[in-house]
Design an enzyme around this catalytic site. Structure first.
Site, PDB file in Angstrom:
ATOM      1  N   HIS A 121       1.685  -5.128   2.792  1.00 24.78           N
ATOM      2  CA  HIS A 121       3.041  -5.970   3.546  1.00 24.78           C
ATOM      3  C   HIS A 121       2.454  -6.578   3.398  1.00 24.78           C
ATOM      4  O   HIS A 121       2.202  -7.897   4.461  1.00 24.78           O
ATOM      5  CB  HIS A 121       3.805  -4.832   4.702  1.00 24.78           C
ATOM      6  CG  HIS A 121       4.962  -4.095   3.896  1.00 24.78           C
ATOM      7  ND1 HIS A 121       5.446  -3.490   4.632  1.00 24.78           N
ATOM      8  CD2 HIS A 121       4.798  -4.189   2.427  1.00 24.78           C
ATOM      9  CE1 HIS A 121       6.323  -2.726   3.598  1.00 24.78           C
ATOM     10  NE2 HIS A 121       6.420  -2.868   2.674  1.00 24.78           N
TER      11      HIS A 121
ATOM     12  N   PHE B 232       2.980   4.103   4.113  1.00 21.70           N
ATOM     13  CA  PHE B 232       2.362   2.966   4.112  1.00 21.70           C
ATOM     14  C   PHE B 232       2.239   1.293   4.132  1.00 21.70           C
ATOM     15  O   PHE B 232       1.396   1.312   3.783  1.00 21.70           O
ATOM     16  CB  PHE B 232       0.765   3.817   2.881  1.00 21.70           C
ATOM     17  CG  PHE B 232       0.843   5.006   3.075  1.00 21.70           C
ATOM     18  CD1 PHE B 232       0.805   6.309   3.686  1.00 21.70           C
ATOM     19  CD2 PHE B 232       1.860   5.682   1.259  1.00 21.70           C
ATOM     20  CE1 PHE B 232       1.480   7.583   3.535  1.00 21.70           C
ATOM     21  CE2 PHE B 232       1.281   6.784   0.666  1.00 21.70           C
ATOM     22  CZ  PHE B 232       1.923   7.984   2.552  1.00 21.70           C
ATOM     23  N   CYS B 233       3.345   1.131   4.712  1.00 20.86           N
ATOM     24  CA  CYS B 233       3.564  -0.008   4.515  1.00 20.86           C
ATOM     25  C   CYS B 233       3.358  -1.548   3.126  1.00 20.86           C
ATOM     26  O   CYS B 233       2.761  -2.338   3.350  1.00 20.86           O
ATOM     27  CB  CYS B 233       2.758  -1.105   6.064  1.00 20.86           C
ATOM     28  SG  CYS B 233       3.320  -0.286   7.444  1.00 20.86           S
ATOM     29  N   ALA B 234       4.164  -0.695   2.706  1.00 22.38           N
ATOM     30  CA  ALA B 234       3.105  -0.261   0.887  1.00 22.38           C
ATOM     31  C   ALA B 234       4.785  -0.068   0.366  1.00 22.38           C
ATOM     32  O   ALA B 234       5.082   0.327  -0.518  1.00 22.38           O
ATOM     33  CB  ALA B 234       2.158   0.041   0.003  1.00 22.38           C
TER      34      ALA B 234
ATOM     35  N   CYS C  62       8.067   2.769   7.618  1.00 20.68           N
ATOM     36  CA  CYS C  62       6.558   3.445   7.440  1.00 20.68           C
ATOM     37  C   CYS C  62       5.950   4.680   7.651  1.00 20.68           C
ATOM     38  O   CYS C  62       5.419   5.469   7.350  1.00 20.68           O
ATOM     39  CB  CYS C  62       6.460   1.487   8.184  1.00 20.68           C
ATOM     40  SG  CYS C  62       5.506   0.342   7.707  1.00 20.68           S
TER      41      CYS C  62
END
Length: 457
Positions: free
Chosen positions: A133, A379-381, A399
């Protein structure tokens, strides 16, 4: 002027051939099943432990701490020299060109938001949905083209080439790409993507947050325009980051932050207003009192990694990757997540799911019953993990862990990550723990509390 520096404890280095000594190796944590065990920190991709060398260098400097760029006193002058010498060290570490600027920020996220703030008017940004992100989200004031997740490095290059060839109108463009995925650890074809970007008149910024701690990053060799990374992933957890690269867009924009240090001259006008002349140097985007300790810690880490030699560090990490992957492959219920396939080169970041397990439950059991720290979540993805899991893009997720009880299906995965300070025993304990948990189940009861799975008491 010079500050005393601490030499690395070579005895610790000899304990783990090819490894670097880090803080926390002797920390013990309690187990719910009784007793204590040394903590296995396997969450390097989030924040790596501090190198002992970094900690010692910072401790040696701390009594000499002073204001930077503004003081006539000895400590201020010494701190200013330290700060600017750190800039030179980072430039050398990254192989910067003579006219590149090295700007100190708070993190990779801050670096990329800074770059987003200086984009020329009508700049179009191209970014793969696979990005963290920090790379995916800063471009709010630009035209953004989001590219689908490629399944091979070659497909990544072809996808970018097609997108750049089709842009209309033809104007300034920026490509943002990771060097190593924070989810799969896979290395991206940065040099080939840079060539494609430049062939179509675009510039490229490399998110090296996961690459720089594991592999050499050379701006000139990769032929990228900018590099961004964070100190806290480079064994220097003191709140600093770096944006390094071409100066023209940085000099041609308003400062990222307005304030002292960014301004060269400020004067009142006759009409009562204020005229400001901004610096053209890196100071233009470093307003306020800089985090000199954070900056010095990054420079110290850069020196430590360079002196250790990336060849030996990479070789040892590949050995650990092999141990983890072989161990996980021996458990049929485990599915390792990958974009480019099993043979893709990667750094020490591996994500997986376990059949029949909620990922938060599994991670909680690793911690509570084995003293192993990993990460679970998206994982902020989010787009990438959902693509890898084959889930509905509109499905809810966070997240962190979702509101799912132990045993319930979750959208999340588990991530194990390691690096230059990881002992063999930590990855061996991890593989053994995965095997035992899948075979025998958890030895403790768990419940959901504030969205996380925790041991029941």
């Amino acid at each position: 002027m010079s500050v005393p520096t601490a030499a690395a404890d070579q005895s610790l280095c000899r304990e783990i051939p090819g490894a670097l000594p880090v803080l926390g190796r002797d920390v013990t944590v309690p187990l719910v099943t009784g007793g204590e065990v040394s903590y296995a920190a396997l969450d390097y991709a989030a924040s790596a432990p501090a190198l002992q060398r970094v900690w010692d260098d910072v401790a040696a400097y701390a009594p000499y701490y002073g204001s930077v760029h503004r003081g006539a006193g000895y400590l201020s002058q010494l701190s200013t020299d330290l700060f600017e010498n750190s800039r030179a060290t980072v430039a050398e570490f990254l192989g910067c060109r003579a006219d590149d600027q090295v700007i100190f920020t708070r993190s990779t996220t801050d670096s990329l938001n800074l770059l987003a703030a200086v984009l020329p008017a009508d700049c179009e940004v191209f970014v793969f949905e696979t990005e963290h992100h920090a790379s995916l989200l800063p471009w709010r004031d630009a035209r953004v083209t989001y590219l689908n997740a490629p399944r091979t490095p070659g497909e990544a290059v072809q996808t970018l080439e097609r997108a750049l060839a089709d842009r209309d109108p033809y104007g300034p463009a920026l490509v943002c790409v990771t060097g190593a995925s924070n989810v799969t650890g896979e290395l991206w074809p940065v040099r080939e993507l840079a060539a494609a970007a430049h062939a179509h008149g675009a510039r490229i910024v490399l998110d090296a947050a996961q690459l720089a701690p594991h592999h050499p990053v050379d701006i000139q060799d990769l032929d990228v325009d900018w590099v961004a990374f964070s100190g806290h992933k480079l064994y220097a957890p003191f709140g600093s980051g770096v944006l390094a690269g071409r100066a023209d867009w940085l000099q041609g924009s308003e400062p990222y932050l307005a304030g002292g240090g960014a301004s060269r001259k400020v004067a009142r006008r006759a009409d009562g207003g204020v005229d400001v002349e901004w610096h053209d140097s890196a100071a233009r985007h470093e307003a306020g009192s800089p985090n000199v300790i954070g900056v010095y810690s990054i420079a110290s880490a850069c020196k430590a990694l360079t002196e250790a030699g990336f060849d030996s560090l990479v070789a040892r990490e590949q050995y650990l990757i092999g141990k983890v992957r072989d161990g996980l492959a021996a458990v049929p219920e485990v599915k390792v997540l990958s974009l480019f396939g099993d043979d893709a080169p990667r750094v020490g970041v591996i994500s997986f799911v376990v059949e029949g397990w909620n990922s938060s439950h599994f991670a909680a059991a690793l911690s509570a019953e084995y003293g192993i720290g990993v990460r679970d979540g998206l994982f902020c993805a989010h787009p990438l993990v959902r693509t890898l899991l084959g889930s509905d893009p509109q499905s809810q997720g966070e997240c962190g862990a979702p509101e799912a009880a132990p045993g319930e299906k979750s959208l999340n995965a588990i991530r194990v990550s390691f690096g230059a300070g990881t002992p063999d025993e930590h990855v061996e304990r991890f593989v053994r723990a995965v095997t035992e948990l899948v075979r025998d189940g958890a030895r403790w009861n768990y419940r959901t509390e504030d969205g996380r799975c925790v041991p029941a008491v």
